[in-house]
Write an enzyme that holds these catalytic residues in place. Structure first.
Site, PDB file in Angstrom:
ATOM      1  N   THR A  64       0.804  -1.220   0.000  1.00  0.00           N
ATOM      2  CA  THR A  64       0.000   0.000   0.000  1.00  0.00           C
ATOM      3  C   THR A  64       0.840   1.275   0.000  1.00  0.00           C
ATOM      4  O   THR A  64       0.340   2.328  -0.365  1.00  0.00           O
ATOM      5  CB  THR A  64      -0.926   0.012   1.225  1.00  0.00           C
ATOM      6  OG1 THR A  64      -0.140  -0.167   2.416  1.00  0.00           O
ATOM      7  CG2 THR A  64      -1.949  -1.110   1.134  1.00  0.00           C
ATOM      8  N   HIS A  65       2.089   1.198   0.454  1.00  0.00           N
ATOM      9  CA  HIS A  65       2.991   2.348   0.434  1.00  0.00           C
ATOM     10  C   HIS A  65       4.386   1.866   0.086  1.00  0.00           C
ATOM     11  O   HIS A  65       4.800   0.785   0.491  1.00  0.00           O
ATOM     12  CB  HIS A  65       3.037   3.056   1.807  1.00  0.00           C
ATOM     13  CG  HIS A  65       1.788   3.805   2.151  1.00  0.00           C
ATOM     14  ND1 HIS A  65       0.633   3.177   2.577  1.00  0.00           N
ATOM     15  CD2 HIS A  65       1.506   5.134   2.133  1.00  0.00           C
ATOM     16  CE1 HIS A  65      -0.304   4.086   2.809  1.00  0.00           C
ATOM     17  NE2 HIS A  65       0.207   5.273   2.559  1.00  0.00           N
ATOM     18  N   LEU A  73       7.108  -0.092   2.010  1.00  0.00           N
ATOM     19  CA  LEU A  73       7.112   0.589   3.298  1.00  0.00           C
ATOM     20  C   LEU A  73       6.006   0.052   4.193  1.00  0.00           C
ATOM     21  O   LEU A  73       6.188  -0.120   5.390  1.00  0.00           O
ATOM     22  CB  LEU A  73       6.934   2.094   3.095  1.00  0.00           C
ATOM     23  CG  LEU A  73       6.619   2.954   4.322  1.00  0.00           C
ATOM     24  CD1 LEU A  73       7.776   2.899   5.303  1.00  0.00           C
ATOM     25  CD2 LEU A  73       6.337   4.394   3.919  1.00  0.00           C
ATOM     26  N   SER A  74       4.846  -0.232   3.599  1.00  0.00           N
ATOM     27  CA  SER A  74       3.712  -0.711   4.366  1.00  0.00           C
ATOM     28  C   SER A  74       2.854  -1.595   3.472  1.00  0.00           C
ATOM     29  O   SER A  74       2.793  -1.401   2.267  1.00  0.00           O
ATOM     30  CB  SER A  74       2.884   0.476   4.881  1.00  0.00           C
ATOM     31  OG  SER A  74       1.790   0.026   5.641  1.00  0.00           O
ATOM     32  N   CYS A  75       2.213  -2.575   4.106  1.00  0.00           N
ATOM     33  CA  CYS A  75       1.363  -3.462   3.320  1.00  0.00           C
ATOM     34  C   CYS A  75       0.345  -4.127   4.230  1.00  0.00           C
ATOM     35  O   CYS A  75       0.452  -4.081   5.458  1.00  0.00           O
ATOM     36  CB  CYS A  75       2.199  -4.511   2.596  1.00  0.00           C
ATOM     37  SG  CYS A  75       2.957  -5.746   3.695  1.00  0.00           S
TER      38      CYS A  75
END
Length: 404
Positions: A64-65, A73-75
């Site tokens: 997601t990021h 970075l993010s998921c």
């Protein structure tokens, strides 16, 4: 009634049920309460912009990021990993829970359902874009009372503690002191902890000032941001296509090992074989318990096998000492039952023979009990464990098997 919305909801419910069944078929969501919250939670609401098939793929994370260099970075973690770690955490109704790593808010919502009170869940992330999106997702899904905090996860969130359960959905190399202090006596902590170049989801129970594991599972996560890095790495070839990764407590120097693969090699074969789809991660885990020289060898897939031929090119267990290196390898072995892979070791440098023999010895130890998992005990750094340990800044780890 909007027929399109009704059809989409039915499709999501069907895909979600199928996702849970596939996750359960792999042995996860064994806890009936974990199974139920996965069946009930609309995961697609937490990954807006992705189609339903992606949202409910049981073995796929949803990024997601990303950082500027393209790394994640993010998921939203793959559902089987979510289920695995929630099984390990064993949240009970009324538990106060801290989550480090907000992700999309999906895991925090599941935690809220497991504890039975949205106000008992606090989740923290250092990136304000991540927390803003998660806050939006949680509000929209009816979890507005979950606390979403923007800050350094290594500090925890003391003002809403202490916590019965702490879970990290980002991978720490060490266990920050704040997490120890904010966990109640007898509480549980599940961390995707890194040591000796590999990552394991370790379920710890607090016991008289130590953390003792009762579950250890292979996993992989985005690294914890804000942690002073304890892992070291360096290339051992001129073109940078082959590198070593080791921990700060290991006296390794990649400069000393530079060019070691140009030295004559020694190869030993173990006589132990495995199928192409059988996991080998237990060898690595066993090595971390038995030899403090264990590290990770990364070999770019384009490197010819005559230069380096590790078991798994990008992530292979190895031993390194002084000017010598040995790593686990394999070759195709034909049996009456078809094709198998025989495990072996290749060594370079002055101590090549010693290191390859040691690797074969550890493969011998692993093979009779391939599914065995160790106990990982974490001690505060100021204490003295009963034997040589894996030393981090704030903790010391002992990895032991039942026969020891």
């Amino acid at each position: 009634m909007n027929t399109e919305i009704t059809t989409e909801a039915a499709s999501a419910e069907e895909l979600r049920a199928r996702m849970v069944e596939k996750v359960r078929s792999k042995g996860f969501a064994a806890n009936s309460r974990v199974e139920q919250v996965l069946r009930d939670m609309p995961r697609h609401d937490f990954v807006p912009g992705h189609d339903l098939d992606t949202a409910y793929h049981p073995f796929q994370a949803v990024i997601t990021h990303r950082f500027a260099d393209g790394s994640s970075l993010s998921c939203a973690s793959a559902p089987f990993v979510v289920a695995m770690m929630l099984d390990q955490l064993d949240v009970r109704p009324g538990d106060r829970v801290l989550e480090i790593g907000v992700g999309t808010g999906y895991n925090a919502a599941l935690l809220a359902d497991l504890t039975g009170d949205t106000q008992l869940v606090t989740t923290i992330d250092v990136d304000p874009d991540v927390t803003t999106q998660a806050r939006r997702n949680l509000n929209a899904a009816g979890y507005g009372d979950v606390r979403v905090v923007t800050g350094d996860g290594t500090d925890g969130v003391a003002e809403h503690g202490p916590y019965d359960r702490i879970i990290a959905t980002v991978s720490p190399w060490d266990i920050p002191p704040a997490w120890w202090h904010q966990l109640i006596p007898g509480g549980r902590m599940v961390l995707p902890l890194r040591w000796r170049g590999q990552t394991r989801a370790v379920a710890f129970a607090e016991q008289d000032g130590t953390l003792v594991s009762d579950s250890v599972e292979l996993c992989g996560f985005v690294n914890l941001t804000g942690e002073t890095e304890g892992e070291q790495s360096g290339a051992i070839t001129d073109d940078g296509t082959i590198s070593l990764h080791w921990d700060r407590d290991q006296p390794l120097d990649h400069n000393t090992l530079h060019g070691v693969l140009d030295a004559p090699s020694i190869t030993r074969w173990s006589g132990h074989t495995m199928g192409g789809s059988e996991p080998f991660d237990g060898i690595w885990l066993r090595m971390t318990a038995e030899d403090n020289r264990t590290c990770r060898l990364d070999v770019h897939p384009d490197v010819p096998s005559e230069v380096a031929d590790p078991l798994a090119p990008m992530r292979s267990p190895a031993l390194a000492a002084g000017e010598s290196l040995a790593y686990v390898t394999k070759h195709r072995h034909q049996t009456d039952n078809g094709s198998r892979w025989e495990l072996g070791a290749i060594g370079h440098g002055p101590a090549a023979e010693t290191l390859t023999d040691r690797l074969i010895e550890m493969i011998d130890h692993w093979s009779p009990a391939r599914d065995a998992r160790p106990t990982v005990t974490a001690y505060p750094a100021h204490t003295n464990p009963p034997r040589a340990s894996i030393d981090k800044r704030h903790s010391k780890l002992l990895v032991t098997y039942s026969e020891e």
